[in-house]
Design a protein around this motif. Structure first.
Motif, PDB file in Angstrom:
ATOM      1  N   ALA A 271     -38.733 -33.849  -0.088  1.00 42.21           N
ATOM      2  CA  ALA A 271     -40.070 -34.152  -0.621  1.00 42.21           C
ATOM      3  C   ALA A 271     -39.975 -34.855  -1.977  1.00 42.21           C
ATOM      4  CB  ALA A 271     -40.888 -32.860  -0.738  1.00 42.21           C
ATOM      5  N   ILE A 272     -39.115 -34.352  -2.840  1.00 43.57           N
ATOM      6  CA  ILE A 272     -38.995 -34.934  -4.182  1.00 43.57           C
ATOM      7  C   ILE A 272     -38.486 -36.364  -4.116  1.00 43.57           C
ATOM      8  CG2 ILE A 272     -37.779 -34.766  -6.391  1.00 43.57           C
ATOM      9  CD1 ILE A 272     -37.779 -31.648  -5.847  1.00 43.57           C
ATOM     10  N   MET A 273     -37.482 -36.603  -3.273  1.00 44.50           N
ATOM     11  CA  MET A 273     -36.901 -37.940  -3.211  1.00 44.50           C
ATOM     12  C   MET A 273     -37.888 -38.972  -2.650  1.00 44.50           C
ATOM     13  SD  MET A 273     -34.204 -37.733  -4.874  1.00 44.50           S
ATOM     14  CE  MET A 273     -33.591 -39.401  -4.636  1.00 44.50           C
ATOM     15  N   ARG A 274     -38.836 -38.534  -1.850  1.00 44.84           N
ATOM     16  CA  ARG A 274     -39.877 -39.466  -1.382  1.00 44.84           C
ATOM     17  C   ARG A 274     -40.734 -39.950  -2.556  1.00 44.84           C
ATOM     18  NH1 ARG A 274     -40.175 -35.806   3.234  1.00 44.84           N
ATOM     19  NH2 ARG A 274     -41.847 -34.643   2.216  1.00 44.84           N
ATOM     20  N   ALA A 275     -40.853 -39.133  -3.592  1.00 45.19           N
ATOM     21  CA  ALA A 275     -41.699 -39.460  -4.744  1.00 45.19           C
ATOM     22  C   ALA A 275     -40.909 -39.977  -5.944  1.00 45.19           C
ATOM     23  CB  ALA A 275     -42.486 -38.213  -5.159  1.00 45.19           C
ATOM     24  N   ALA A 276     -39.594 -39.909  -5.866  1.00 47.22           N
ATOM     25  CA  ALA A 276     -38.746 -40.245  -7.024  1.00 47.22           C
ATOM     26  C   ALA A 276     -38.662 -41.751  -7.251  1.00 47.22           C
ATOM     27  CB  ALA A 276     -37.349 -39.671  -6.815  1.00 47.22           C
ATOM     28  N   PRO A 277     -38.510 -42.142  -8.507  1.00 53.64           N
ATOM     29  CA  PRO A 277     -38.322 -43.565  -8.788  1.00 53.64           C
ATOM     30  C   PRO A 277     -36.958 -44.044  -8.279  1.00 53.64           C
ATOM     31  CG  PRO A 277     -38.233 -42.283 -10.827  1.00 53.64           C
ATOM     32  CD  PRO A 277     -38.565 -41.336  -9.724  1.00 53.64           C
ATOM     33  N   ALA A 278     -36.830 -45.334  -8.084  1.00 58.06           N
ATOM     34  CA  ALA A 278     -35.567 -45.918  -7.625  1.00 58.06           C
ATOM     35  C   ALA A 278     -34.435 -45.520  -8.573  1.00 58.06           C
ATOM     36  CB  ALA A 278     -35.694 -47.438  -7.555  1.00 58.06           C
ATOM     37  N   GLY A 279     -33.300 -45.190  -8.003  1.00 57.71           N
ATOM     38  CA  GLY A 279     -32.125 -44.842  -8.804  1.00 57.71           C
ATOM     39  C   GLY A 279     -32.061 -43.392  -9.243  1.00 57.71           C
ATOM     40  N   ALA A 280     -33.121 -42.629  -8.995  1.00 54.40           N
ATOM     41  CA  ALA A 280     -33.135 -41.217  -9.388  1.00 54.40           C
ATOM     42  C   ALA A 280     -32.266 -40.415  -8.423  1.00 54.40           C
ATOM     43  CB  ALA A 280     -34.562 -40.684  -9.372  1.00 54.40           C
ATOM     44  N   TYR A 281     -31.773 -39.285  -8.892  1.00 55.66           N
ATOM     45  CA  TYR A 281     -30.984 -38.394  -8.035  1.00 55.66           C
ATOM     46  C   TYR A 281     -31.217 -36.955  -8.445  1.00 55.66           C
ATOM     47  CZ  TYR A 281     -27.698 -38.945 -11.950  1.00 55.66           C
ATOM     48  OH  TYR A 281     -27.122 -39.004 -13.196  1.00 55.66           O
ATOM     49  N   LEU A 282     -30.899 -36.044  -7.520  1.00 57.27           N
ATOM     50  CA  LEU A 282     -31.193 -34.621  -7.690  1.00 57.27           C
ATOM     51  C   LEU A 282     -29.944 -33.755  -7.737  1.00 57.27           C
ATOM     52  CD1 LEU A 282     -34.028 -33.943  -5.086  1.00 57.27           C
ATOM     53  CD2 LEU A 282     -34.226 -33.833  -7.546  1.00 57.27           C
ATOM     54  N   HIS A 283     -30.083 -32.638  -8.453  1.00 59.58           N
ATOM     55  CA  HIS A 283     -29.094 -31.560  -8.438  1.00 59.58           C
ATOM     56  C   HIS A 283     -29.832 -30.232  -8.313  1.00 59.58           C
ATOM     57  CE1 HIS A 283     -26.520 -34.574 -10.542  1.00 59.58           C
ATOM     58  NE2 HIS A 283     -25.584 -34.008  -9.792  1.00 59.58           N
ATOM     59  N   HIS A 284     -29.246 -29.336  -7.548  1.00 64.79           N
ATOM     60  CA  HIS A 284     -29.714 -27.948  -7.495  1.00 64.79           C
ATOM     61  C   HIS A 284     -29.090 -27.283  -8.717  1.00 64.79           C
ATOM     62  CE1 HIS A 284     -29.956 -24.041  -4.829  1.00 64.79           C
ATOM     63  NE2 HIS A 284     -30.677 -23.949  -5.943  1.00 64.79           N
ATOM     64  N   ILE A 285     -29.904 -26.749  -9.615  1.00 70.41           N
ATOM     65  CA  ILE A 285     -29.416 -26.147 -10.852  1.00 70.41           C
ATOM     66  C   ILE A 285     -29.895 -24.702 -10.939  1.00 70.41           C
ATOM     67  CG2 ILE A 285     -29.248 -28.356 -12.091  1.00 70.41           C
ATOM     68  CD1 ILE A 285     -31.952 -27.564 -13.506  1.00 70.41           C
ATOM     69  N   GLY A 286     -29.528 -24.045 -11.996  1.00 75.10           N
ATOM     70  CA  GLY A 286     -29.975 -22.680 -12.214  1.00 75.10           C
ATOM     71  C   GLY A 286     -29.197 -21.687 -11.378  1.00 75.10           C
ATOM     72  N   SER A 287     -29.600 -20.446 -11.484  1.00 73.11           N
ATOM     73  CA  SER A 287     -28.857 -19.358 -10.843  1.00 73.11           C
ATOM     74  C   SER A 287     -28.867 -19.433  -9.324  1.00 73.11           C
ATOM     75  CB  SER A 287     -29.424 -18.013 -11.295  1.00 73.11           C
ATOM     76  OG  SER A 287     -29.207 -17.844 -12.686  1.00 73.11           O
ATOM     77  N   THR A 288     -29.927 -19.976  -8.707  1.00 76.96           N
ATOM     78  CA  THR A 288     -29.939 -20.068  -7.246  1.00 76.96           C
ATOM     79  C   THR A 288     -28.935 -21.091  -6.735  1.00 76.96           C
ATOM     80  OG1 THR A 288     -31.747 -21.684  -7.196  1.00 76.96           O
ATOM     81  CG2 THR A 288     -32.354 -19.327  -7.054  1.00 76.96           C
ATOM     82  N   ALA A 289     -28.369 -21.894  -7.630  1.00 79.21           N
ATOM     83  CA  ALA A 289     -27.365 -22.896  -7.257  1.00 79.21           C
ATOM     84  C   ALA A 289     -25.937 -22.373  -7.395  1.00 79.21           C
ATOM     85  CB  ALA A 289     -27.538 -24.144  -8.124  1.00 79.21           C
ATOM     86  N   VAL A 290     -25.789 -21.134  -7.844  1.00 82.00           N
ATOM     87  CA  VAL A 290     -24.463 -20.538  -8.025  1.00 82.00           C
ATOM     88  C   VAL A 290     -24.272 -19.488  -6.932  1.00 82.00           C
ATOM     89  CG1 VAL A 290     -22.939 -19.257  -9.580  1.00 82.00           C
ATOM     90  CG2 VAL A 290     -24.568 -20.935 -10.521  1.00 82.00           C
ATOM     91  N   PRO A 291     -23.407 -19.763  -5.948  1.00 82.88           N
ATOM     92  CA  PRO A 291     -23.216 -18.804  -4.852  1.00 82.88           C
ATOM     93  C   PRO A 291     -22.883 -17.406  -5.377  1.00 82.88           C
ATOM     94  CG  PRO A 291     -22.113 -20.867  -4.356  1.00 82.88           C
ATOM     95  CD  PRO A 291     -22.578 -20.956  -5.792  1.00 82.88           C
ATOM     96  N   GLY A 292     -23.578 -16.421  -4.815  1.00 83.07           N
ATOM     97  CA  GLY A 292     -23.320 -15.030  -5.170  1.00 83.07           C
ATOM     98  C   GLY A 292     -24.006 -14.530  -6.423  1.00 83.07           C
ATOM     99  N   LEU A 293     -24.754 -15.395  -7.117  1.00 83.62           N
ATOM    100  CA  LEU A 293     -25.383 -14.998  -8.373  1.00 83.62           C
ATOM    101  C   LEU A 293     -26.820 -14.510  -8.124  1.00 83.62           C
ATOM    102  CD1 LEU A 293     -25.062 -14.838 -11.471  1.00 83.62           C
ATOM    103  CD2 LEU A 293     -25.920 -17.178 -11.579  1.00 83.62           C
ATOM    104  N   PRO A 294     -27.134 -13.285  -8.515  1.00 82.39           N
ATOM    105  CA  PRO A 294     -28.530 -12.828  -8.425  1.00 82.39           C
ATOM    106  C   PRO A 294     -29.426 -13.737  -9.276  1.00 82.39           C
ATOM    107  CG  PRO A 294     -27.065 -10.972  -8.806  1.00 82.39           C
ATOM    108  CD  PRO A 294     -26.244 -12.226  -9.006  1.00 82.39           C
ATOM    109  N   ALA A 295     -30.681 -13.868  -8.852  1.00 82.27           N
ATOM    110  CA  ALA A 295     -31.583 -14.795  -9.538  1.00 82.27           C
ATOM    111  C   ALA A 295     -33.032 -14.447  -9.236  1.00 82.27           C
ATOM    112  CB  ALA A 295     -31.303 -16.226  -9.067  1.00 82.27           C
TER     113      ALA A 295
END
Length: 185
Positions: free
Chosen positions: A22-46
């Motif tokens: 969904a985000i990439m459909r709305a993102a400007p050209a050349g933009a890119y995404l990363h999953h960040i925060g605690s939900t992006a760290v396997p095994g980490l409560p969040a």
């Protein structure tokens, strides 16, 4: 809102993938995404909130209307906190913040190459590579949420400096391994 730290879920990876489309459909050209925060760290409560970083060349390129059509509402243009001892220009900390109107998610939009754009990626990668640091961080979050479940401001007043301590080690680790920003997720 009550602060609740939950056990890790495989669904966080799947939820990120759905939000990414969904985000990439709305993102400007050349933009890119990363999953960040605690939900992006396997095994980490969040908290059950997916944090996503959209990297853009310029915040002015972001279409609020396009993101609104994809289910995200603008919260504000804000500045991330500046770690103690650093004197950073406002531009190094500025971001736009959107929240999902559906599945709980925060979309942090930051400019490529800025201090605040590198910070969450390096922290995430450091915690992924250092399970002892990730476990200690999890304990801090869980205890803060248990002790102050209704005081999000206090939670972040403590959590942000803890991140700064983690980042001190992460920066040393980055030098040691020649860490570079990873490609988008």
């Amino acid at each position: 809102m009550r602060l609740e730290i939950e056990q890790p879920r495989q669904s966080w990876v799947e939820d990120f993938a759905i939000l990414k489309r969904a985000i990439m459909r709305a993102a400007p050209a050349g933009a890119y995404l990363h999953h960040i925060g605690s939900t992006a760290v396997p095994g980490l409560p969040a908290k059950d909130i997916i944090d996503i970083q959209l990297t853009v060349e310029n915040l002015a390129e972001v279409s609020e209307n396009a993101l609104e059509q994809e289910g995200f509402e603008r919260r504000s243009t804000v500045a991330d906190h500046c770690p103690p001892g650093l004197d950073l220009a406002e531009s190094e900390l500025q971001k736009a913040l959107f929240r999902s109107k559906g599945r709980p998610a925060n979309l942090h939009i930051r400019e490529r190459g800025r201090f605040n754009q590198r910070y969450p990626l390096l922290c995430r990668d450091f915690l992924r590579a250092h399970p002892t640091a990730a476990s200690a961080y999890a304990q801090i979050k869980q205890r803060l949420a248990q002790r102050f479940p209704m005081d999000a401001d206090f939670y972040y007043d403590i959590k942000d400096p803890v991140f700064d301590i983690i980042m001190d080690g992460a920066n040393e680790w980055a030098k040691l391994i020649d860490w570079l920003e990873p490609p988008g997720d």
